[in-house]
Design a protein around this motif. Sequence first.
Motif, PDB file in Angstrom:
ATOM      1  N   ARG A 136      18.431  81.131  79.666  1.00  0.00           N
ATOM      2  CA  ARG A 136      17.130  81.551  79.108  1.00  0.00           C
ATOM      3  C   ARG A 136      17.125  83.045  78.815  1.00  0.00           C
ATOM      4  O   ARG A 136      16.635  83.474  77.759  1.00  0.00           O
ATOM      5  CB  ARG A 136      16.015  81.201  80.094  1.00  0.00           C
ATOM      6  CG  ARG A 136      14.606  81.478  79.580  1.00  0.00           C
ATOM      7  CD  ARG A 136      14.167  80.421  78.602  1.00  0.00           C
ATOM      8  NE  ARG A 136      12.840  80.698  78.078  1.00  0.00           N
ATOM      9  CZ  ARG A 136      12.596  81.183  76.864  1.00  0.00           C
ATOM     10  NH1 ARG A 136      13.598  81.427  76.036  1.00  0.00           N
ATOM     11  NH2 ARG A 136      11.363  81.394  76.467  1.00  0.00           N
ATOM     12  N   LEU A 150      10.035  85.899  85.772  1.00  0.00           N
ATOM     13  CA  LEU A 150      10.558  84.623  85.297  1.00  0.00           C
ATOM     14  C   LEU A 150      10.340  83.545  86.355  1.00  0.00           C
ATOM     15  O   LEU A 150      10.749  83.714  87.506  1.00  0.00           O
ATOM     16  CB  LEU A 150      12.050  84.739  84.976  1.00  0.00           C
ATOM     17  CG  LEU A 150      12.724  83.511  84.364  1.00  0.00           C
ATOM     18  CD1 LEU A 150      13.854  83.924  83.427  1.00  0.00           C
ATOM     19  CD2 LEU A 150      13.279  82.537  85.428  1.00  0.00           C
ATOM     20  N   SER A 208      11.380  79.814  87.343  1.00  0.00           N
ATOM     21  CA  SER A 208      12.400  78.804  87.070  1.00  0.00           C
ATOM     22  C   SER A 208      12.065  77.538  87.832  1.00  0.00           C
ATOM     23  O   SER A 208      11.898  77.554  89.045  1.00  0.00           O
ATOM     24  CB  SER A 208      13.781  79.331  87.508  1.00  0.00           C
ATOM     25  OG  SER A 208      14.756  78.313  87.431  1.00  0.00           O
ATOM     26  N   PHE A 217      20.333  77.812  84.330  1.00  0.00           N
ATOM     27  CA  PHE A 217      19.375  77.770  83.221  1.00  0.00           C
ATOM     28  C   PHE A 217      18.605  79.090  83.077  1.00  0.00           C
ATOM     29  O   PHE A 217      18.173  79.434  81.971  1.00  0.00           O
ATOM     30  CB  PHE A 217      18.413  76.600  83.399  1.00  0.00           C
ATOM     31  CG  PHE A 217      19.078  75.244  83.284  1.00  0.00           C
ATOM     32  CD1 PHE A 217      20.274  75.093  82.610  1.00  0.00           C
ATOM     33  CD2 PHE A 217      18.510  74.119  83.853  1.00  0.00           C
ATOM     34  CE1 PHE A 217      20.893  73.850  82.495  1.00  0.00           C
ATOM     35  CE2 PHE A 217      19.114  72.871  83.756  1.00  0.00           C
ATOM     36  CZ  PHE A 217      20.309  72.738  83.072  1.00  0.00           C
ATOM     37  N   THR A 218      18.432  79.807  84.180  1.00  0.00           N
ATOM     38  CA  THR A 218      17.828  81.140  84.077  1.00  0.00           C
ATOM     39  C   THR A 218      18.725  82.064  83.266  1.00  0.00           C
ATOM     40  O   THR A 218      18.257  82.815  82.403  1.00  0.00           O
ATOM     41  CB  THR A 218      17.586  81.732  85.472  1.00  0.00           C
ATOM     42  OG1 THR A 218      16.528  81.011  86.110  1.00  0.00           O
ATOM     43  CG2 THR A 218      17.196  83.202  85.393  1.00  0.00           C
ATOM     44  N   ILE A 265       8.104  84.761  81.660  1.00  0.00           N
ATOM     45  CA  ILE A 265       9.203  83.981  81.081  1.00  0.00           C
ATOM     46  C   ILE A 265       9.286  82.680  81.877  1.00  0.00           C
ATOM     47  O   ILE A 265       9.279  82.702  83.108  1.00  0.00           O
ATOM     48  CB  ILE A 265      10.546  84.728  81.174  1.00  0.00           C
ATOM     49  CG1 ILE A 265      10.459  86.088  80.486  1.00  0.00           C
ATOM     50  CG2 ILE A 265      11.666  83.888  80.563  1.00  0.00           C
ATOM     51  CD1 ILE A 265      11.664  86.976  80.743  1.00  0.00           C
ATOM     52  N   GLU A 299      11.365  79.065  82.598  1.00  0.00           N
ATOM     53  CA  GLU A 299      12.549  78.212  82.496  1.00  0.00           C
ATOM     54  C   GLU A 299      12.127  76.876  83.078  1.00  0.00           C
ATOM     55  O   GLU A 299      11.901  76.763  84.273  1.00  0.00           O
ATOM     56  CB  GLU A 299      13.724  78.841  83.259  1.00  0.00           C
ATOM     57  CG  GLU A 299      15.000  78.033  83.200  1.00  0.00           C
ATOM     58  CD  GLU A 299      14.959  76.773  84.059  1.00  0.00           C
ATOM     59  OE1 GLU A 299      15.008  75.664  83.481  1.00  0.00           O
ATOM     60  OE2 GLU A 299      14.847  76.901  85.293  1.00  0.00           O
ATOM     61  N   THR A 300      12.033  75.839  82.265  1.00  0.00           N
ATOM     62  CA  THR A 300      11.339  74.610  82.659  1.00  0.00           C
ATOM     63  C   THR A 300      12.248  73.397  82.823  1.00  0.00           C
ATOM     64  O   THR A 300      11.758  72.280  82.924  1.00  0.00           O
ATOM     65  CB  THR A 300      10.260  74.267  81.610  1.00  0.00           C
ATOM     66  OG1 THR A 300      10.903  74.039  80.336  1.00  0.00           O
ATOM     67  CG2 THR A 300       9.248  75.387  81.463  1.00  0.00           C
ATOM     68  N   ARG A 301      13.575  73.590  82.907  1.00  0.00           N
ATOM     69  CA  ARG A 301      14.481  72.436  82.952  1.00  0.00           C
ATOM     70  C   ARG A 301      15.121  72.199  84.306  1.00  0.00           C
ATOM     71  O   ARG A 301      15.536  71.085  84.613  1.00  0.00           O
ATOM     72  CB  ARG A 301      15.606  72.615  81.915  1.00  0.00           C
ATOM     73  CG  ARG A 301      15.148  72.615  80.473  1.00  0.00           C
ATOM     74  CD  ARG A 301      16.361  72.572  79.557  1.00  0.00           C
ATOM     75  NE  ARG A 301      17.158  73.794  79.652  1.00  0.00           N
ATOM     76  CZ  ARG A 301      18.466  73.849  79.405  1.00  0.00           C
ATOM     77  NH1 ARG A 301      19.136  72.762  79.074  1.00  0.00           N
ATOM     78  NH2 ARG A 301      19.123  74.995  79.492  1.00  0.00           N
ATOM     79  N   GLU A 323      19.141  83.730  75.713  1.00  0.00           N
ATOM     80  CA  GLU A 323      18.373  83.375  74.509  1.00  0.00           C
ATOM     81  C   GLU A 323      17.418  84.494  74.109  1.00  0.00           C
ATOM     82  O   GLU A 323      17.183  84.718  72.915  1.00  0.00           O
ATOM     83  CB  GLU A 323      17.573  82.098  74.765  1.00  0.00           C
ATOM     84  CG  GLU A 323      18.419  80.841  74.902  1.00  0.00           C
ATOM     85  CD  GLU A 323      17.608  79.641  75.356  1.00  0.00           C
ATOM     86  OE1 GLU A 323      18.139  78.508  75.261  1.00  0.00           O
ATOM     87  OE2 GLU A 323      16.453  79.814  75.809  1.00  0.00           O
ATOM     88  N   LEU A 324      16.878  85.179  75.104  1.00  0.00           N
ATOM     89  CA  LEU A 324      15.912  86.248  74.841  1.00  0.00           C
ATOM     90  C   LEU A 324      16.574  87.606  74.656  1.00  0.00           C
ATOM     91  O   LEU A 324      15.894  88.596  74.405  1.00  0.00           O
ATOM     92  CB  LEU A 324      14.909  86.322  75.998  1.00  0.00           C
ATOM     93  CG  LEU A 324      14.018  85.092  76.182  1.00  0.00           C
ATOM     94  CD1 LEU A 324      13.212  85.206  77.475  1.00  0.00           C
ATOM     95  CD2 LEU A 324      13.076  84.922  74.987  1.00  0.00           C
TER      96      LEU A 324
END
Length: 267
Positions: A136, A66, A68, A132-133, A118, A120-122, A139-140
């Motif tokens: 994310r 991931l 981030s 946010f990780t 994966i 995380e772009t925010r 969500e998955l």
Amino acid sequence: MSEFNAFLKTQNDIDAVNAISAFLAFKDIPQASSPPVDLVIHAGNAILETAQAACKTALEANCPLLFSGGIGHSTTLLVETVRAETLLPETHLEDRSEAEIFGTLASEVWKFPREKLILETRSTNCGENATFTKIRLTELGLEPRTAILFQDPAMQLRTFVTFQKVWQDASCTTVFYSCPTFIPHLEMRDGIVTYAAGLPSGLWSPERFMSLIMGEIPRLRDDENGYGPRGRRFIPHVEIPSEIEVAYQHVHELLKNHGNAKDRVLT
């Protein structure tokens, strides 16, 4: 002459910087007897070596990776580094988040499988990297039992404790490990203070490096101005050894009158 010489004059000065740097590059990696690694997390920064190491670790663990990082204070430096190395076409750099840039590097250059990436772009700071990780992954539907964290070595300790803080109320118990890709170290060669031989290329400018490491110690303190429980409550209590506080005060005095380094240290 190296800009480090504008700040650092003696071996004691260099030793103080190296002590702070080693403390911040906190290392806690899985042992042979540890459970398998479920996830590798790379928090955005401008040092390509950290992302490449994260890719290698995820490949060896056969687990997802991931990235981030949104568009933040390191993004311009990252773009400049990738551009200088001619690693990606310009179309992959314009208005892209750090996670997107690293994800493209991972799949196109370092041959990491896309299906295990994966993004995380925010996030734009350390706290958001963790928050946010976690969102994310939820969500998955992923609940990693073990995760290895990669970050700019100057921010490795704060990233580690921030992730622990954010995950303390999670439905799953995740054990985090901290893996600094290298420990920044200065040395004097022929009267010039510079990065030690064997470190990656493309590291911070001297002024940026000094401002980074000196900005971390006040943030880690558990007082009214720090990020600990008695301050902003972003992180759990961190014990800062007395020798690190002494080293910090020593370098603080050296930087009082030096531009951006001074500004970050004293704010």
